[in-house]
Every structure is written in structure tokens, then in C-alpha cells.
Design a protein around this motif. Structure first.
Motif, PDB file in Angstrom:
ATOM      1  N   LEU A   9       7.227  -6.867   2.061  1.00 24.59           N
ATOM      2  CA  LEU A   9       6.814  -7.747   0.989  1.00 24.59           C
ATOM      3  C   LEU A   9       5.094  -7.493   0.713  1.00 24.59           C
ATOM      4  O   LEU A   9       4.690  -6.632   0.251  1.00 24.59           O
ATOM      5  N   LEU A  10       4.226  -7.777   1.755  1.00 21.48           N
ATOM      6  CA  LEU A  10       2.615  -7.749   2.337  1.00 21.48           C
ATOM      7  C   LEU A  10       2.615  -6.051   2.200  1.00 21.48           C
ATOM      8  O   LEU A  10       2.088  -5.971   1.740  1.00 21.48           O
ATOM      9  N   ASN A  12       3.945  -3.547   0.467  1.00 21.98           N
ATOM     10  CA  ASN A  12       4.577  -3.266  -0.233  1.00 21.98           C
ATOM     11  C   ASN A  12       2.921  -3.890  -1.477  1.00 21.98           C
ATOM     12  O   ASN A  12       2.505  -3.207  -2.625  1.00 21.98           O
ATOM     13  N   GLU A  13       2.504  -5.276  -1.289  1.00 22.91           N
ATOM     14  CA  GLU A  13       1.954  -5.733  -2.298  1.00 22.91           C
ATOM     15  C   GLU A  13       0.117  -5.056  -1.455  1.00 22.91           C
ATOM     16  O   GLU A  13      -0.378  -5.186  -2.639  1.00 22.91           O
ATOM     17  N   SER A  16       0.041  -1.615  -3.932  1.00 23.58           N
ATOM     18  CA  SER A  16      -0.063  -1.877  -5.242  1.00 23.58           C
ATOM     19  C   SER A  16      -1.785  -2.417  -5.436  1.00 23.58           C
ATOM     20  O   SER A  16      -2.113  -2.258  -6.309  1.00 23.58           O
ATOM     21  N   GLY A  17      -1.848  -2.875  -4.075  1.00 23.71           N
ATOM     22  CA  GLY A  17      -3.245  -3.877  -4.963  1.00 23.71           C
ATOM     23  C   GLY A  17      -4.609  -2.638  -4.902  1.00 23.71           C
ATOM     24  O   GLY A  17      -5.247  -2.761  -5.460  1.00 23.71           O
ATOM     25  N   LYS A  20      -3.787  -1.002  -7.998  1.00 23.78           N
ATOM     26  CA  LYS A  20      -4.049  -1.098  -9.154  1.00 23.78           C
ATOM     27  C   LYS A  20      -6.031  -1.178  -8.904  1.00 23.78           C
ATOM     28  O   LYS A  20      -5.989  -1.440 -10.213  1.00 23.78           O
TER      29      LYS A  20
END
Length: 168
Positions: A9-10, A12-13, A16-17, A20
Motif C-alpha cells: 500500500l505504501l 502504491n501510494e 500515485s503521489g 499526481k
């Protein structure tokens, strides 16, 4: 198992961050890969520092120190101990041409398993591999090996990391 889910999860974030912020005009696309690779580089350095300190403590009372005798020993350490620390499994295959090029193959790379439903995701695989390229490069540098690390995916979730050793 929970720590693996948190790491996924970390990761992927992070990806993504970074992307973005690029969509908002802060960073162009090529720099996102570099930013992720640099994040991995620093984490790789830190992991090697803590792993080597742990090994030194384990071997402190024996004659046999935890030193590596050559470059191949260091690569084996990366494939077994380092990879297991991060991804909870060893690299599936290590190949070398004995001239400074190593290929590490992971047939079920954990950071790609969530998106491995089809070939349409192959073009996005590089963003999920950049951090790991940096991880390997940072770890190797802290073990005294300067390198260039690239990744290749032909069918997901399998991937190959090519490590080209540079002379210091």
C-alpha cells in the motif's frame, strides 16, 4: 502478512503521489521515474546499513567474519538476504556474464502482482519498478559496488533487474 500489505500500500501510494504531482505540472513524466528511483536508493542504503550491522552482531563471536570475498558473493547476498528482507522471498534466478553484468529474475514480483491482469498494464510497469531499481542500487553502493540498475518486464508479474557494475 500485515507488514507485506502495508509495504504494498505504501509503495502504491508513493507511485500515485509522485505521478499526481506530475499531473499538476510540478514534475514532468521522466522525472517521476528518477524521483521514485532516488527514494528507493536511499531506502536501499538504509536497509543495507541495518542488515549488515545485524550480521556483524551475529558473527561477532566467530572467527568467520561476515565479509564478502567478491562481487558475486555480494550479488548472492542481495538475491537471498536483502530480497527476502524486503519482499519475503528470494530472487528466483541470478545470472551473470562474469564481466560485471548480473540479471536478477523474480518470476512473481510482489509489486506487480496486483496489476498483472493483462498486457494493457505493461506500459505502466516501469513506474512500479523504479523504486526497486533504486533499492538495489543503494544497497549495492553501501556494499562498495557502484552500479546502474534497470528493469524489464515482458510478461507480468515476472520481471528482470539488470545490474551493470561500474568501476569506482
Amino acid at each position: 502478512m500485515a507488514d507485506e500489505a502495508l509495504f504494498l500500500l505504501l509503495h502504491n501510494e508513493m507511485v500515485s503521489g509522485v505521478y499526481k504531482s506530475a499531473e499538476q505540472g510540478e514534475v514532468e513524466n521522466g522525472r517521476c521515474i528518477t524521483k521514485l528511483e532516488n527514494m528507493g536508493f536511499r531506502v536501499g542504503q538504509g536497509l543495507i546499513e541495518s542488515t549488515v550491522l545485524l550480521l556483524v552482531d551475529l558473527f561477532r563471536f566467530t572467527k568467520d567474519t561476515a565479509r564478502f570475498k567478491d562481487e558475486l558473493d555480494i550479488m548472492k547476498f542481495i538475491c537471498k538476504d536483502f530480497w527476502t528482507t524486503v519482499f519475503k522471498k528470494q530472487i528466483d534466478n541470478l545470472r551473470t556474464n562474469h564481466q560485471g553484468i548480473y540479471v536478477l529474475q523474480d518470476n512473481k514480483f510482489r509489486l506487480l502482482t496486483q496489476m498483472s491482469a493483462g498486457k494493457q498494464y505493461l506500459e505502466h510497469a516501469s513506474k512500479y519498478l523504479a523504486f526497486t531499481c533504486g533499492l538495489i542500487r543503494g544497497g549495492l553502493l553501501n556494499l562498495g559496488i557502484k552500479s546502474i540498475v534497470t528493469a524489464e518486464v515482458s510478461s507480468m508479474p515476472a520481471c528482470k533487474f539488470q545490474v551493470m557494475i561500474q568501476k569506482l
